[in-house]
Design an enzyme around this catalytic site. Structure first.
Site, PDB file in Angstrom:
ATOM      1  N   HIS A  77     -10.751 -47.962  28.128  1.00 50.71           N
ATOM      2  CA  HIS A  77     -11.042 -47.236  29.367  1.00 50.71           C
ATOM      3  C   HIS A  77     -11.418 -45.797  29.040  1.00 50.71           C
ATOM      4  O   HIS A  77     -10.648 -45.079  28.418  1.00 50.71           O
ATOM      5  CB  HIS A  77      -9.818 -47.252  30.306  1.00 50.71           C
ATOM      6  CG  HIS A  77      -9.732 -48.502  31.120  1.00 50.71           C
ATOM      7  ND1 HIS A  77      -9.031 -48.590  32.287  1.00 50.71           N
ATOM      8  CD2 HIS A  77     -10.296 -49.718  30.931  1.00 50.71           C
ATOM      9  CE1 HIS A  77      -9.154 -49.812  32.795  1.00 50.71           C
ATOM     10  NE2 HIS A  77      -9.908 -50.512  31.978  1.00 50.71           N
ATOM     11  N   TYR A 206      -5.107 -43.846  40.571  1.00 53.46           N
ATOM     12  CA  TYR A 206      -3.822 -43.260  40.976  1.00 53.46           C
ATOM     13  C   TYR A 206      -4.042 -42.602  42.335  1.00 53.46           C
ATOM     14  O   TYR A 206      -4.924 -41.757  42.466  1.00 53.46           O
ATOM     15  CB  TYR A 206      -3.367 -42.184  39.982  1.00 53.46           C
ATOM     16  CG  TYR A 206      -2.961 -42.697  38.619  1.00 53.46           C
ATOM     17  CD1 TYR A 206      -3.913 -43.045  37.661  1.00 53.46           C
ATOM     18  CD2 TYR A 206      -1.612 -42.805  38.279  1.00 53.46           C
ATOM     19  CE1 TYR A 206      -3.519 -43.497  36.400  1.00 53.46           C
ATOM     20  CE2 TYR A 206      -1.217 -43.244  37.018  1.00 53.46           C
ATOM     21  CZ  TYR A 206      -2.173 -43.595  36.088  1.00 53.46           C
ATOM     22  OH  TYR A 206      -1.792 -44.035  34.846  1.00 53.46           O
ATOM     23  N   PRO A 298       6.913 -43.441  34.904  1.00 55.98           N
ATOM     24  CA  PRO A 298       5.723 -44.104  34.362  1.00 55.98           C
ATOM     25  C   PRO A 298       4.387 -43.520  34.812  1.00 55.98           C
ATOM     26  O   PRO A 298       3.330 -43.970  34.350  1.00 55.98           O
ATOM     27  CB  PRO A 298       5.870 -45.558  34.830  1.00 55.98           C
ATOM     28  CG  PRO A 298       6.861 -45.540  35.925  1.00 55.98           C
ATOM     29  CD  PRO A 298       7.712 -44.325  35.776  1.00 55.98           C
ATOM     30  N   LYS A 302       3.308 -42.846  29.663  1.00 56.70           N
ATOM     31  CA  LYS A 302       3.681 -42.259  28.377  1.00 56.70           C
ATOM     32  C   LYS A 302       4.860 -42.912  27.645  1.00 56.70           C
ATOM     33  O   LYS A 302       5.049 -42.666  26.447  1.00 56.70           O
ATOM     34  CB  LYS A 302       4.031 -40.759  28.587  1.00 56.70           C
ATOM     35  CG  LYS A 302       2.830 -39.901  28.882  1.00 56.70           C
ATOM     36  CD  LYS A 302       2.002 -39.653  27.631  1.00 56.70           C
ATOM     37  CE  LYS A 302       0.631 -39.115  27.920  1.00 56.70           C
ATOM     38  NZ  LYS A 302      -0.461 -40.092  27.795  1.00 56.70           N
ATOM     39  N   TYR A 392      -3.608 -37.251  29.060  1.00 59.17           N
ATOM     40  CA  TYR A 392      -3.606 -38.681  29.382  1.00 59.17           C
ATOM     41  C   TYR A 392      -3.950 -39.521  28.147  1.00 59.17           C
ATOM     42  O   TYR A 392      -3.337 -40.564  27.912  1.00 59.17           O
ATOM     43  CB  TYR A 392      -4.583 -38.974  30.533  1.00 59.17           C
ATOM     44  CG  TYR A 392      -4.349 -40.331  31.150  1.00 59.17           C
ATOM     45  CD1 TYR A 392      -3.338 -40.526  32.084  1.00 59.17           C
ATOM     46  CD2 TYR A 392      -5.120 -41.432  30.780  1.00 59.17           C
ATOM     47  CE1 TYR A 392      -3.098 -41.785  32.638  1.00 59.17           C
ATOM     48  CE2 TYR A 392      -4.891 -42.692  31.328  1.00 59.17           C
ATOM     49  CZ  TYR A 392      -3.879 -42.857  32.262  1.00 59.17           C
ATOM     50  OH  TYR A 392      -3.639 -44.105  32.799  1.00 59.17           O
TER      51      TYR A 392
HETATM   52  P1  RFL Z   1      13.095 -50.903  25.135  1.00 58.08           P
HETATM   53  O1  RFL Z   1      11.795 -51.559  25.391  1.00 58.08           O
HETATM   54  O2  RFL Z   1      14.008 -50.665  26.281  1.00 58.08           O
HETATM   55  O3  RFL Z   1      13.853 -51.791  24.051  1.00 58.08           O
HETATM   56  C1  RFL Z   1      15.213 -51.569  23.695  1.00 58.08           C
HETATM   57  C2  RFL Z   1      15.789 -52.868  23.173  1.00 58.08           C
HETATM   58  O4  RFL Z   1      17.145 -52.646  22.727  1.00 58.08           O
HETATM   59  C3  RFL Z   1      17.955 -53.737  23.153  1.00 58.08           C
HETATM   60  N1  RFL Z   1      19.372 -53.323  23.201  1.00 58.08           N
HETATM   61  C4  RFL Z   1      20.286 -53.647  22.247  1.00 58.08           C
HETATM   62  N2  RFL Z   1      20.163 -54.358  21.131  1.00 58.08           N
HETATM   63  C5  RFL Z   1      21.283 -54.511  20.375  1.00 58.08           C
HETATM   64  N3  RFL Z   1      22.494 -54.000  20.714  1.00 58.08           N
HETATM   65  C6  RFL Z   1      22.647 -53.271  21.826  1.00 58.08           C
HETATM   66  N4  RFL Z   1      23.826 -52.751  22.142  1.00 58.08           N
HETATM   67  C7  RFL Z   1      21.511 -53.060  22.653  1.00 58.08           C
HETATM   68  N5  RFL Z   1      21.298 -52.406  23.834  1.00 58.08           N
HETATM   69  C8  RFL Z   1      20.000 -52.580  24.135  1.00 58.08           C
HETATM   70  C9  RFL Z   1      17.369 -54.096  24.512  1.00 58.08           C
HETATM   71  O5  RFL Z   1      17.718 -55.427  24.889  1.00 58.08           O
HETATM   72  C10 RFL Z   1      15.882 -53.920  24.270  1.00 58.08           C
HETATM   73  O6  RFL Z   1      15.264 -55.115  23.810  1.00 58.08           O
HETATM   74  O7  RFL Z   1      12.915 -49.503  24.407  1.00 58.08           O
HETATM   75  P2  RFL Z   1      11.779 -49.035  23.361  1.00 58.08           P
HETATM   76  O8  RFL Z   1      11.599 -50.050  22.276  1.00 58.08           O
HETATM   77  O9  RFL Z   1      12.090 -47.637  23.005  1.00 58.08           O
HETATM   78  O10 RFL Z   1      10.399 -49.085  24.198  1.00 58.08           O
HETATM   79  C11 RFL Z   1      10.190 -48.233  25.290  1.00 58.08           C
HETATM   80  C12 RFL Z   1       9.212 -48.864  26.283  1.00 58.08           C
HETATM   81  O11 RFL Z   1       9.645 -50.174  26.576  1.00 58.08           O
HETATM   82  C13 RFL Z   1       9.083 -48.048  27.581  1.00 58.08           C
HETATM   83  O12 RFL Z   1       9.024 -46.678  27.284  1.00 58.08           O
HETATM   84  C14 RFL Z   1       7.822 -48.412  28.392  1.00 58.08           C
HETATM   85  O13 RFL Z   1       7.914 -49.721  28.895  1.00 58.08           O
HETATM   86  C15 RFL Z   1       7.618 -47.428  29.556  1.00 58.08           C
HETATM   87  N6  RFL Z   1       6.487 -47.764  30.423  1.00 58.08           N
HETATM   88  C16 RFL Z   1       5.202 -47.418  30.076  1.00 58.08           C
HETATM   89  N7  RFL Z   1       4.944 -46.806  28.914  1.00 58.08           N
HETATM   90  C17 RFL Z   1       3.661 -46.524  28.544  1.00 58.08           C
HETATM   91  O14 RFL Z   1       3.463 -45.942  27.470  1.00 58.08           O
HETATM   92  N8  RFL Z   1       2.573 -46.828  29.330  1.00 58.08           N
HETATM   93  C18 RFL Z   1       2.738 -47.444  30.512  1.00 58.08           C
HETATM   94  O15 RFL Z   1       1.738 -47.769  31.156  1.00 58.08           O
HETATM   95  C19 RFL Z   1       4.088 -47.740  30.944  1.00 58.08           C
HETATM   96  N9  RFL Z   1       4.306 -48.341  32.115  1.00 58.08           N
HETATM   97  C20 RFL Z   1       6.705 -48.411  31.631  1.00 58.08           C
HETATM   98  C21 RFL Z   1       5.579 -48.687  32.460  1.00 58.08           C
HETATM   99  C22 RFL Z   1       7.974 -48.802  32.026  1.00 58.08           C
HETATM  100  C23 RFL Z   1       8.144 -49.442  33.229  1.00 58.08           C
HETATM  101  N10 RFL Z   1       9.447 -49.836  33.560  1.00 58.08           N
HETATM  102  C24 RFL Z   1       9.786 -51.143  33.934  1.00 58.08           C
HETATM  103  C25 RFL Z   1      10.537 -48.949  33.222  1.00 58.08           C
HETATM  104  C26 RFL Z   1       5.727 -49.309  33.673  1.00 58.08           C
HETATM  105  C27 RFL Z   1       7.004 -49.657  34.081  1.00 58.08           C
HETATM  106  C28 RFL Z   1       7.123 -50.287  35.429  1.00 58.08           C
HETATM  107  C1  PHB Z   2       0.733 -50.481  34.106  1.00 50.47           C
HETATM  108  O1  PHB Z   2      -0.349 -51.061  33.993  1.00 50.47           O
HETATM  109  O2  PHB Z   2       1.820 -51.114  34.113  1.00 50.47           O
HETATM  110  C2  PHB Z   2       0.775 -49.014  34.215  1.00 50.47           C
HETATM  111  C3  PHB Z   2      -0.408 -48.304  34.054  1.00 50.47           C
HETATM  112  C4  PHB Z   2      -0.396 -46.915  34.171  1.00 50.47           C
HETATM  113  C5  PHB Z   2       0.786 -46.272  34.458  1.00 50.47           C
HETATM  114  C6  PHB Z   2       1.970 -46.991  34.602  1.00 50.47           C
HETATM  115  C7  PHB Z   2       1.961 -48.376  34.490  1.00 50.47           C
HETATM  116  O3  PHB Z   2       0.772 -44.921  34.593  1.00 50.47           O
END
Ligand code: RFL
Ligand code: PHB
Length: 401
Positions: A77, A206, A298, A302, A392
């Site tokens: 993109h 957005y 989110p 980031k 971004y």
């Molecule tokens: P995670 O993915 O939470 O993984 C942590 C893992 O640790 C396990 N755990 C344990 N394991 C052993 N012993 C324990 N005591 C433990 N306690 C926990 C958990 O089960 C899990 O598997 O952290 P990590 O690896 O640092 O990754 C971070 C990302 O997952 C997170 O920052 C992103 O998903 C955030 N996020 C987005 N980030 C982006 O860069 N671009 C995006 O577009 C974006 N969109 C989003 C998002 C997060 C969202 N939610 C649901 C919070 C959109 C959403 C809706």
């Molecule tokens: C997504 O596709 O899940 C998404 C994209 C952009 C954002 C957050 C989530 O800023």
């Protein structure tokens, strides 16, 4: 039952993107590691989360040997849209940043690629590990105890990477008098919906609408991801698909609303919005990586990207420490990582403040005027547009040397 003893250089707690990517990079560099994950592999793989990858994240995934499918299936993109009320403005990422872009590729796919690479590398992983506990993290030889399928284990290691997300326990091993926590909880949630329908627009949109924020994202040409700002009190039951689509239509400018194709939801979830940073990100031989150390709302896309830049910093430090005897670098992880963390925290907070409607009636009218002025300023200033674009696509990684 007798405790089984295993050893490795690095114990990795958590098999989210942080733990899996760090494990894979180090495995390739000949630095052996063991991953302990609380949940099952299927559960970890099924979590629907991020969708936007910065160029730096994609490059790091390529370096880890998992770039193949992203390069085939990821969608580049070169721009995104911001909408205030009904007026649409495009941020031309490519032009404003001198060829920058982001990649649309779901976190579920990143996780699947990394899990497959882990299996192929033969690196040890324990899913559904229970009672994971860290010991002697400031000592000469730290170790981790856990139970797997009823069998107690003792994992002796040289370093520990706490990649266990915001709700993990690694961070809590840092004494309260050493850890400073910075936090802001936002007074609204996001309701997300995934559907097998073509995206309403070819780029992300957005939207700041007086009824609340909306985001039109996507996973592929036939799969859409949409989000709505909802009150903290709303539950999933309050939002049958039909209500979601109606509300999304009301928040979109007419030119988009009339093109919206709706369909059954494959998944719906509610996400709280929080900014959180823990300092320092290291204590003795324990390093905090990704969501274990920081959470961003989110809105700036980031979270996963910040996890990747932490991984990159720690990987480069450990590689130099093991291959070039640069153990002096070990103590610098937190300072190097935090510089980028704070900048991404600022951008995520800025985007959240710019795009969501206020829920405090006393200030709502004033805040809306401020948002409009801020929009007008950013969209009509070369410096403003460039600032949004360069944040971004992701700020450069700090060098480790
Ligand atoms: P995670 O993915 O939470 O993984 C942590 C893992 O640790 C396990 N755990 C344990 N394991 C052993 N012993 C324990 N005591 C433990 N306690 C926990 C958990 O089960 C899990 O598997 O952290 P990590 O690896 O640092 O990754 C971070 C990302 O997952 C997170 O920052 C992103 O998903 C955030 N996020 C987005 N980030 C982006 O860069 N671009 C995006 O577009 C974006 N969109 C989003 C998002 C997060 C969202 N939610 C649901 C919070 C959109 C959403 C809706
Ligand atoms: C997504 O596709 O899940 C998404 C994209 C952009 C954002 C957050 C989530 O800023």
């Amino acid at each position: 039952m007798a405790c089984r003893e295993i050893t490795c250089k690095l114990a990795i707690i958590g098999a989210g993107p942080s733990g899996l990517l760090l494990g894979q990079l180090l495995q390739q560099a000949g630095i052996d590691n063991v991953i302990l994950e609380k949940k099952s592999a299927e559960y970890v793989q099924g979590r629907i989360r991020a969708g936007v990858l910065e160029q730096g994240t994609v490059d790091l995934l390529r370096e880890a040997g998992v770039g193949h499918r992203i390069d085939m299936e990821g969608i580049v993109h070169e721009g995104l849209e911001l909408v205030f009320d009904s007026s649409r403005d495009r941020i031309d990422l490519k032009r404003l940043t001198g060829d920058g872009s982001v990649m649309i590729y779901g976190q579920t796919e990143v996780t699947r690629d990394l899990m497959e690479a882990r299996r192929a590398s033969g690196g040890a992983s324990f899913y559904e590990a229970e009672h994971v506990q860290l010991h002697d993290v400031t000592g000469v030889q730290p170790y981790v105890t856990f139970t797997h399928e009823g069998q107690p284990f003792r994992l002796a290691c040289e370093y520990i990477a706490g990649c266990d997300g915001y709700h993990g326990m690694s961070r809590h091993c840092i004494p309260k008098e050493i850890l400073t926590e910075y936090e802001r909880v936002y007074p609204f949630n996001w309701l997300g919906l995934l559907s097998d329908t073509p995206p309403v627009h070819h780029e992300l949109v957005y939207v700041n609408h007086e009824r609340g924020f909306a985001l039109c994202s996507q996973r592929s040409a036939s799969r859409s991801r949409y989000y709505l700002q909802v009150p903290l009190t709303d539950r999933l039951d309050d939002w049958p698909d039909s209500r979601f689509w109606d509300e999304l239509k009301r928040r979109l400018p007419q030119s988009l609303a009339e093109r919206l194709i709706i369909g059954a939801s494959l998944e719906k979830s509610i996400t709280p919005l929080r900014s959180y940073v823990a300092e320092p990100m290291q204590y003795g031989k324990l390093f905090l990586v990704g969501d274990a150390a920081h959470i961003v709302p989110p809105t700036g896309a980031k979270g996963l990207n910040l996890a990747a830049s932490d991984v990159c910093t720690l990987y480069r430090i450990l590689k130099k420490a093991y291959h070039e005897n640069r153990v002096d670098l070990i103590g610098r992880y937190s300072d190097i990582a935090l510089r980028r963390v704070w900048k991404a925290t600022r951008f995520s907070w800025f985007m959240t403040s710019l795009l969501h409607t206020s829920v405090t009636p006393d200030h709502a009218a004033f805040e809306r005027k401020m948002q409009r002025a801020e929009f007008d300023y950013y969209m009509n200033s070369a410096a403003g547009l460039k600032s949004i674009a360069e944040n971004y696509i992701g700020l450069p990684y700090d060098l480790v040397e």
